[in-house]
Design a protein around this motif. Structure first.
Motif, short mmCIF file in Angstrom:
data_model
loop_
_atom_site.label_atom_id
_atom_site.label_comp_id
_atom_site.label_asym_id
_atom_site.label_seq_id
_atom_site.Cartn_x
_atom_site.Cartn_y
_atom_site.Cartn_z
N PHE A 130 -5.17 -14.99 48.14
CA PHE A 130 -4.93 -14.28 46.89
C PHE A 130 -6.30 -13.83 46.35
O PHE A 130 -6.85 -14.41 45.42
N SER A 167 -7.82 -26.71 42.70
CA SER A 167 -7.85 -25.41 42.03
C SER A 167 -9.03 -25.36 41.07
O SER A 167 -9.58 -26.39 40.67
N ASP A 170 -4.88 -23.62 48.58
CA ASP A 170 -3.76 -23.19 49.43
C ASP A 170 -3.42 -21.72 49.27
O ASP A 170 -2.47 -21.24 49.89
N ARG A 171 -4.19 -21.00 48.43
CA ARG A 171 -3.93 -19.57 48.21
C ARG A 171 -5.23 -18.78 48.22
O ARG A 171 -5.42 -17.87 47.41
N THR A 207 -7.66 -13.56 42.70
CA THR A 207 -8.03 -14.74 41.93
C THR A 207 -9.51 -15.09 42.07
O THR A 207 -10.04 -15.85 41.27
N GLU A 219 3.86 -21.22 37.37
CA GLU A 219 3.61 -20.85 38.76
C GLU A 219 3.13 -19.40 38.87
O GLU A 219 2.20 -19.10 39.64
N ALA A 276 -0.60 -18.07 40.08
CA ALA A 276 -0.78 -17.09 41.16
C ALA A 276 -1.67 -15.93 40.74
O ALA A 276 -2.33 -15.30 41.58
N ARG A 314 -6.98 -21.30 44.15
CA ARG A 314 -6.45 -22.53 44.74
C ARG A 314 -6.77 -22.60 46.22
O ARG A 314 -6.85 -21.59 46.91
#
Length: 315
Positions: free
Chosen positions: A131, A203, A127-128, A134, A116, A120, A125
């Protein structure tokens, strides 16, 4: 006997440019005669033809407002001959190294802190998306050994050719921007089309979008460039690129077919986004400089052994 990288003539006593590293005849040995990236990229002909005088001390009332005198060490780091000068002309190899360093960090972080935390830090991704780091780290991260090996082969052989043509700064921008846009485009399209999968999350990792951009640029610059598929089968670059493009289109339109041959977890749309950007940029820079007619080992020593990779890895 070496071959001039500008005009193709064979020379018994060749010259090698200290700035771009290519080999030239007497007529094209000067940077301005072979359109050296140093002249266009750095916009610093005084750095190319260094007089040996120290320009760092200037009148505080000069046009730079005393910036050079207030930051006397800045040019020593970023200027021609500075600490970072080594990376000029070697950005493709720099990115290749960063890919493997990032891959090692993935394994290390995953082993120490769990999947995980690794996700991160390195995985883009759906849903992120906030961030934002990334957007960059996912370009250099990869999903497995075969994935990074395939991308590394293509970058190693094709990256320096494109870099020498467009310059290190533009190559770096092309690679990073295209890699980020390919990843974000794939995630955005998956959200828009509702193809997030059973988990509701999609992702992406890998440099394949940027790699396809490099392929696109080089295909425009020299479509007849002969490469050796799997180091054995000679094919022209345009056929190589067209073949992978067709596969990506078919697998994007038919995910079931992709899954049936073990390609269901590949971001084929990211490949296509990178290729389109590369082709468009290749048309923009087309004709500025000559590129080789074939890939060989051993630099400018005339015809040599096979060069060139298999296909790009997964994204």
């Amino acid at each position: 006997m070496a071959q001039c990288d500008e005009c193709g003539s064979h020379e018994d006593l060749p010259y090698q440019c200290r700035r771009c590293g290519e080999t030239f005849c007497a007529e094209h040995r000067l940077p301005e005669n072979h359109d050296c990236p140093g002249l266009n990229e750095w916009n610093d002909p005084d750095g190319v033809f260094d007089s040996g005088f120290d320009d760092s001390v200037r009148d505080e009332g000069g046009s730079d407002g005393g910036l050079s005198s207030s930051l006397p060490n800045l040019d020593r780091v970023t200027g021609t001959g500075g600490l970072l000068a080594y990376f000029r002309g070697n950005v493709a190899y720099l990115f290749l190294g960063l890919m493997w360093i990032t891959f090692a960090l993935q394994l290390l972080v995953g082993a120490l802190f769990g999947r995980e935390v690794m996700s991160a830090l390195f995985v883009l991704r759906s849903d992120r998306l906030f961030f934002v780091w990334t957007w960059l780290t996912s370009i250099f991260a990869h999903g497995g050994l075969y994935h990074i090996a395939g991308n590394s082969i293509v970058l190693y052989f094709f990256g320096p050719l494109v870099e020498r043509h467009v310059g290190s700064r533009r190559f770096a921008t092309l690679f990073i921007v295209t890699g980020a846009l390919a990843g974000l485009g794939f995630v955005g399209a998956s959200i828009a089309l509702g193809s997030l999968g059973p988990s509701g999350v999609v992702s992406v990792v890998g440099a394949s979008g940027a790699i396809f951009a490099v392929l696109g640029v080089l295909t425009v610059l020299n479509p007849g460039l002969r490469i050796y598929l799997y180091f054995i089968i000679p094919v022209p670059l345009w056929l190589f690129t067209a073949g992978f493009s067709l596969i990506s289109v078919l697998f994007f339109l038919s995910p079931q077919s992709a899954a049936s041959v073990g390609q269901g977890n590949v971001a084929h749309l990211a490949h296509l986004i990178g290729l389109v950007i590369g082709l468009a940029y290749g048309k923009r820079v087309e004709g500025r400089r000559r590129v080789p007619d074939r890939l060989t080992f051993g630099g400018g020593r005339g015809p040599g052994g096979p060069g060139g990779p298999g296909g790009p890895g997964r994204r």
